[in-house]
Design a protein around this motif. Structure first.
Motif, PDB file in Angstrom:
ATOM      1  N   GLY A   1     -21.796  17.606 -11.667  1.00  0.00           N
ATOM      2  CA  GLY A   1     -22.084  18.596 -10.125  1.00  0.00           C
ATOM      3  C   GLY A   1     -22.877  19.265 -10.298  1.00  0.00           C
ATOM      4  O   GLY A   1     -23.549  20.013  -9.789  1.00  0.00           O
ATOM      5  N   GLY A   2     -24.054  19.067 -11.317  1.00  0.00           N
ATOM      6  CA  GLY A   2     -25.226  19.606 -11.697  1.00  0.00           C
ATOM      7  C   GLY A   2     -25.255  21.620 -11.585  1.00  0.00           C
ATOM      8  O   GLY A   2     -26.093  22.060 -11.671  1.00  0.00           O
ATOM      9  N   THR A   3     -24.952  21.943 -12.002  1.00  0.00           N
ATOM     10  CA  THR A   3     -23.995  23.339 -12.581  1.00  0.00           C
ATOM     11  C   THR A   3     -23.552  23.533 -13.671  1.00  0.00           C
ATOM     12  O   THR A   3     -22.883  22.963 -14.224  1.00  0.00           O
ATOM     13  CB  THR A   3     -22.695  24.217 -11.151  1.00  0.00           C
ATOM     14  OG1 THR A   3     -21.700  23.335 -11.487  1.00  0.00           O
ATOM     15  CG2 THR A   3     -23.869  24.293  -9.957  1.00  0.00           C
ATOM     16  N   LEU A   4     -23.807  24.778 -14.260  1.00  0.00           N
ATOM     17  CA  LEU A   4     -23.309  25.752 -15.011  1.00  0.00           C
ATOM     18  C   LEU A   4     -21.506  25.631 -15.143  1.00  0.00           C
ATOM     19  O   LEU A   4     -21.146  26.156 -14.693  1.00  0.00           O
ATOM     20  CB  LEU A   4     -23.537  26.869 -16.211  1.00  0.00           C
ATOM     21  CG  LEU A   4     -25.096  27.142 -16.513  1.00  0.00           C
ATOM     22  CD1 LEU A   4     -26.216  26.798 -15.614  1.00  0.00           C
ATOM     23  CD2 LEU A   4     -25.607  27.735 -17.578  1.00  0.00           C
ATOM     24  N   VAL A   5     -21.078  24.596 -16.528  1.00  0.00           N
ATOM     25  CA  VAL A   5     -19.705  24.670 -16.614  1.00  0.00           C
ATOM     26  C   VAL A   5     -19.162  25.228 -17.745  1.00  0.00           C
ATOM     27  O   VAL A   5     -19.885  24.395 -18.772  1.00  0.00           O
ATOM     28  CB  VAL A   5     -19.234  23.066 -16.689  1.00  0.00           C
ATOM     29  CG1 VAL A   5     -17.766  22.968 -15.899  1.00  0.00           C
ATOM     30  CG2 VAL A   5     -19.550  22.419 -14.901  1.00  0.00           C
ATOM     31  N   PRO A   6     -18.034  26.066 -18.017  1.00  0.00           N
ATOM     32  CA  PRO A   6     -17.723  26.494 -18.679  1.00  0.00           C
ATOM     33  C   PRO A   6     -17.277  25.433 -19.763  1.00  0.00           C
ATOM     34  O   PRO A   6     -16.482  24.619 -19.149  1.00  0.00           O
ATOM     35  CB  PRO A   6     -16.805  27.444 -18.674  1.00  0.00           C
ATOM     36  CG  PRO A   6     -16.482  27.491 -17.067  1.00  0.00           C
ATOM     37  CD  PRO A   6     -17.625  26.632 -16.172  1.00  0.00           C
ATOM     38  N   VAL A   7     -16.821  25.036 -21.143  1.00  0.00           N
ATOM     39  CA  VAL A   7     -16.645  24.185 -22.016  1.00  0.00           C
ATOM     40  C   VAL A   7     -15.128  24.707 -22.244  1.00  0.00           C
ATOM     41  O   VAL A   7     -16.361  25.224 -23.164  1.00  0.00           O
ATOM     42  CB  VAL A   7     -17.223  23.423 -22.846  1.00  0.00           C
ATOM     43  CG1 VAL A   7     -16.390  22.819 -23.724  1.00  0.00           C
ATOM     44  CG2 VAL A   7     -18.630  22.794 -22.445  1.00  0.00           C
ATOM     45  N   GLU A   8     -14.060  24.918 -22.462  1.00  0.00           N
ATOM     46  CA  GLU A   8     -13.431  25.356 -22.796  1.00  0.00           C
ATOM     47  C   GLU A   8     -12.928  24.923 -24.274  1.00  0.00           C
ATOM     48  O   GLU A   8     -12.361  23.996 -24.903  1.00  0.00           O
ATOM     49  CB  GLU A   8     -11.770  24.847 -21.749  1.00  0.00           C
ATOM     50  CG  GLU A   8     -11.679  25.341 -20.779  1.00  0.00           C
ATOM     51  CD  GLU A   8     -10.720  25.190 -20.269  1.00  0.00           C
ATOM     52  OE1 GLU A   8      -9.809  24.359 -20.727  1.00  0.00           O
ATOM     53  OE2 GLU A   8     -11.117  24.677 -19.095  1.00  0.00           O
ATOM     54  N   GLY A   9     -12.717  25.536 -25.635  1.00  0.00           N
ATOM     55  CA  GLY A   9     -12.183  26.025 -26.852  1.00  0.00           C
ATOM     56  C   GLY A   9     -12.926  26.408 -27.051  1.00  0.00           C
ATOM     57  O   GLY A   9     -12.359  27.811 -28.951  1.00  0.00           O
ATOM     58  N   PRO A  10     -13.772  26.746 -27.074  1.00  0.00           N
ATOM     59  CA  PRO A  10     -15.092  27.268 -28.859  1.00  0.00           C
ATOM     60  C   PRO A  10     -14.902  28.785 -28.354  1.00  0.00           C
ATOM     61  O   PRO A  10     -14.799  29.320 -27.478  1.00  0.00           O
ATOM     62  CB  PRO A  10     -16.448  27.241 -28.214  1.00  0.00           C
ATOM     63  CG  PRO A  10     -16.306  26.061 -27.826  1.00  0.00           C
ATOM     64  CD  PRO A  10     -14.869  25.581 -26.599  1.00  0.00           C
ATOM     65  N   GLU A  11     -15.162  29.683 -29.559  1.00  0.00           N
ATOM     66  CA  GLU A  11     -14.686  30.990 -29.417  1.00  0.00           C
ATOM     67  C   GLU A  11     -15.105  31.783 -29.216  1.00  0.00           C
ATOM     68  O   GLU A  11     -15.333  32.619 -28.241  1.00  0.00           O
ATOM     69  CB  GLU A  11     -14.728  31.271 -30.916  1.00  0.00           C
ATOM     70  CG  GLU A  11     -13.380  30.817 -32.105  1.00  0.00           C
ATOM     71  CD  GLU A  11     -13.473  30.796 -33.807  1.00  0.00           C
ATOM     72  OE1 GLU A  11     -14.026  31.356 -33.860  1.00  0.00           O
ATOM     73  OE2 GLU A  11     -13.216  30.198 -33.981  1.00  0.00           O
ATOM     74  N   SER A  12     -16.952  31.552 -28.760  1.00  0.00           N
ATOM     75  CA  SER A  12     -17.639  32.229 -28.110  1.00  0.00           C
ATOM     76  C   SER A  12     -18.380  30.905 -26.729  1.00  0.00           C
ATOM     77  O   SER A  12     -18.211  29.949 -27.123  1.00  0.00           O
ATOM     78  CB  SER A  12     -19.290  32.478 -28.635  1.00  0.00           C
ATOM     79  OG  SER A  12     -18.786  33.282 -30.383  1.00  0.00           O
ATOM     80  N   PRO A  13     -18.906  32.029 -25.814  1.00  0.00           N
ATOM     81  CA  PRO A  13     -19.554  30.675 -24.406  1.00  0.00           C
ATOM     82  C   PRO A  13     -19.763  29.917 -24.784  1.00  0.00           C
ATOM     83  O   PRO A  13     -20.787  30.296 -25.209  1.00  0.00           O
ATOM     84  CB  PRO A  13     -19.982  31.462 -24.082  1.00  0.00           C
ATOM     85  CG  PRO A  13     -19.298  33.453 -23.913  1.00  0.00           C
ATOM     86  CD  PRO A  13     -19.121  33.640 -25.487  1.00  0.00           C
ATOM     87  N   LEU A  14     -19.631  28.761 -24.573  1.00  0.00           N
ATOM     88  CA  LEU A  14     -20.510  27.521 -23.967  1.00  0.00           C
ATOM     89  C   LEU A  14     -19.982  26.563 -23.301  1.00  0.00           C
ATOM     90  O   LEU A  14     -19.298  26.459 -22.479  1.00  0.00           O
ATOM     91  CB  LEU A  14     -19.584  26.232 -25.384  1.00  0.00           C
ATOM     92  CG  LEU A  14     -20.533  24.834 -25.583  1.00  0.00           C
ATOM     93  CD1 LEU A  14     -21.797  25.171 -25.871  1.00  0.00           C
ATOM     94  CD2 LEU A  14     -19.731  24.708 -26.111  1.00  0.00           C
ATOM     95  N   PHE A  15     -20.990  27.076 -22.238  1.00  0.00           N
ATOM     96  CA  PHE A  15     -21.235  26.135 -21.292  1.00  0.00           C
ATOM     97  C   PHE A  15     -22.094  24.569 -21.398  1.00  0.00           C
ATOM     98  O   PHE A  15     -22.530  24.575 -21.802  1.00  0.00           O
ATOM     99  CB  PHE A  15     -22.726  27.520 -20.089  1.00  0.00           C
ATOM    100  CG  PHE A  15     -21.474  27.945 -19.465  1.00  0.00           C
ATOM    101  CD1 PHE A  15     -20.519  28.156 -18.238  1.00  0.00           C
ATOM    102  CD2 PHE A  15     -21.369  29.062 -20.318  1.00  0.00           C
ATOM    103  CE1 PHE A  15     -20.359  29.173 -18.121  1.00  0.00           C
ATOM    104  CE2 PHE A  15     -20.047  30.246 -19.912  1.00  0.00           C
ATOM    105  CZ  PHE A  15     -19.551  29.980 -18.974  1.00  0.00           C
ATOM    106  N   ALA A  16     -21.722  23.612 -20.158  1.00  0.00           N
ATOM    107  CA  ALA A  16     -22.536  22.342 -20.224  1.00  0.00           C
ATOM    108  C   ALA A  16     -23.204  22.077 -18.783  1.00  0.00           C
ATOM    109  O   ALA A  16     -22.685  22.760 -17.588  1.00  0.00           O
ATOM    110  CB  ALA A  16     -21.580  21.811 -20.428  1.00  0.00           C
ATOM    111  N   LEU A  17     -24.314  21.791 -18.970  1.00  0.00           N
ATOM    112  CA  LEU A  17     -25.308  21.527 -18.123  1.00  0.00           C
ATOM    113  C   LEU A  17     -25.793  19.804 -17.939  1.00  0.00           C
ATOM    114  O   LEU A  17     -26.526  19.382 -18.283  1.00  0.00           O
ATOM    115  CB  LEU A  17     -25.954  22.495 -17.236  1.00  0.00           C
ATOM    116  CG  LEU A  17     -27.281  21.874 -16.364  1.00  0.00           C
ATOM    117  CD1 LEU A  17     -26.469  22.221 -14.347  1.00  0.00           C
ATOM    118  CD2 LEU A  17     -28.436  22.914 -16.283  1.00  0.00           C
ATOM    119  N   GLU A  18     -25.039  19.139 -17.172  1.00  0.00           N
ATOM    120  CA  GLU A  18     -25.301  18.213 -16.420  1.00  0.00           C
ATOM    121  C   GLU A  18     -26.468  17.704 -15.502  1.00  0.00           C
ATOM    122  O   GLU A  18     -26.407  17.621 -14.220  1.00  0.00           O
ATOM    123  CB  GLU A  18     -24.633  16.731 -16.330  1.00  0.00           C
ATOM    124  CG  GLU A  18     -24.006  16.514 -17.153  1.00  0.00           C
ATOM    125  CD  GLU A  18     -22.419  15.185 -17.297  1.00  0.00           C
ATOM    126  OE1 GLU A  18     -22.422  14.642 -18.404  1.00  0.00           O
ATOM    127  OE2 GLU A  18     -22.570  14.889 -16.211  1.00  0.00           O
TER     128      GLU A  18
END
Ligand SMILES: Nc1ncnc2c1ncn2[C@@H]1O[C@H](COP(=O)(O)OP(=O)(O)OP(=O)(O)O)[C@@H](O)[C@H]1O
Length: 409
Positions: free
Chosen positions: A137-154
């Protein structure tokens, strides 16, 4: 569905215990003449600690890093220290495990307290597959799981290509030529023609997609909204793309730069005509866009070269072909002044007391490739990180955490 990043989305939920327990089935390949058995997580961890504290069972695991971190400082200590933003670019030959290594590094950073962004600029994205989560989708997506914020972007490279086209179309296509012919500026039109802009527009320079994608990331990371990210991990496209990306600013300087030089002449000529006919002039907007594009490409190259904030990590596998390509990659990166300190050798067969024939052959091959690394002038000075071949596909945060704890120590 893709969620756009807003500060309130930053409290990513923790895993359920159920998903954590699935880690128990992830393990290293254990070879016996009859079976390939998944180890339990506990056994796998035992193996890892054994391999670093005891004499390795096979020659393949005896490769030492020629350059080692300062006494008592581990590879990961060095990578994780400091709150200043750092960029990690992971690259190498197709299929060697770049995405798995990048995703596992991002998870490890996030679990170590760094708000982290992992970006895929590879046209064939596999971050979604690696995280087992829809990140498209080309936007920042929160990745569920890690203890601090992790976002992914394709990032969608097609969109970047379109942007290039729209920025250059008006300026360099036949539109400009017709326009200038119409204005009696044939000579300038001829000069533009020599630049073969038609070809340039039809087939945008290789590496452009990725450079655009990276420049976009840099652009929005400069905004205040995103300045909490202290670690940015890039899962880059296979070797060839990356190398072309680095030479792109020169290419653009050589072609687009010439157009921009003509810009002034065109501007003065057209403004004179405009004053006579009162025509609306919009073509200079395109020249402005081009100039901005070029500036962005230069910024990308500067980022790749910045030793304070950036590190390019080469990922390879223990095969002669992959090692040869990694050596060429390292040489090219050196030429481009891109800092490289570490080399991950992924998918190394773990030790076994009794190899089957196939595994024994494979191990011999791997050992040869590891020897090659040791003797290679480009690679031998890098800090070597060995990652074992595991017997299941690494998908989802728990599995990535498991892999990350093995690789990034
Ligand atoms: N250490 C490992 N043990 C077992 N399987 C692995 C390991 N590392 C990667 N793999 C598997 O290898 C495959 C390719 O990995 P990955 O997608 O990370 O490679 P890549 O270099 O990013 O590929 P591409 O160039 O196609 O983007 C995946 O199925 C992944 O799960």
């Amino acid at each position: 569905m893709a969620t756009r990043l807003v500060p309130s989305t930053f409290s990513a939920p923790l895993h359920s215990l159920a998903s954590r327990s699935s880690m128990a089935m992830v393990g290293l390949v254990s070879c016996s003449p009859k079976t390939l058995t998944p180890f339990s997580l506990t056994k796998s961890i035992n193996f890892i600690s054994l391999s670093t504290t005891r004499k390795p069972l096979t020659k393949s695991l005896q490769v030492r890093s020629v350059s080692t971190p300062a006494e008592g400082v581990t590879v990961f200590d060095d990578m994780v220290s400091g709150t200043k933003r750092k960029y990690y670019m992971l690259g190498g030959k197709g299929g060697v495990g770049k995405t798995s290594c990048a995703a596992s590094l991002a998870v490890k950073f996030a679990n170590s307290g760094h708000p982290t962004l992992v970006v895929s600029t590879d046209p064939a994205h596999s971050l979604s597959d690696s995280f087992a989560q829809d990140l498209t989708g080309g936007t920042l997506v929160p990745v569920e799981g890690p203890e601090s914020p992790l976002f992914a972007l394709e990032i969608n490279p097609e969109k970047a290509r379109e942007e290039f086209r729209s920025a250059t179309q008006k300026n360099g296509g036949t539109g400009v030529q017709d326009f200038m012919n119409g204005m009696g500026l044939g000579m300038l039109a001829d000069q533009l023609g020599e630049l073969k802009l038609g070809e340039l527009l039809e087939t945008p320079p290789p590496g452009l997609d990725e450079a655009m994608a990276i420049s976009k990331v840099i652009q929005f990371l400069e905004s205040q909204e995103y300045n909490m990210f202290t670690r940015i991990v890039f899962d880059t496209a296979p070797t060839g793309h990356t190398l072309r990306l680095l030479s792109l600013p020169d290419f653009l300087d050589a072609s687009i730069g010439k157009i921009l030089k003509l810009r002034q002449k065109i501007a003065s000529a057209t403004s004179a005509i405009k004053s006579v006919f009162g025509q609306e002039e919009t073509r200079m907007d395109a020249a402005d866009k081009l100039e901005k594009l070029r500036e962005r490409m230069v910024k990308v190259r500067e980022l790749f070269r910045d030793t304070d904030s950036t590190e390019f990590v080469i990922v390879t596998i223990p095969t002669v072909m992959a090692v040869s390509e990694s050596s060429r990659l390292r040489a090219s990166l050196k030429k481009e002044h891109v800092p490289v300190k570490r080399l991950i050798v992924n998918q190394i067969l773990p030790p076994s007391a009794s190899d089957c024939k196939f595994c024994a052959m494979k191990r011999k091959d791997q050992s040869r490739a590891l020897d090659m690394i040791r003797d290679d002038t480009e690679l031998s000075s890098l800090e070597l990180i060995q990652a074992p071949l595991v017997d299941v596909e690494i998908r989802g945060v728990p599995a990535l955490k498991f892999l990350g704890d093995i690789i990034w120590k």
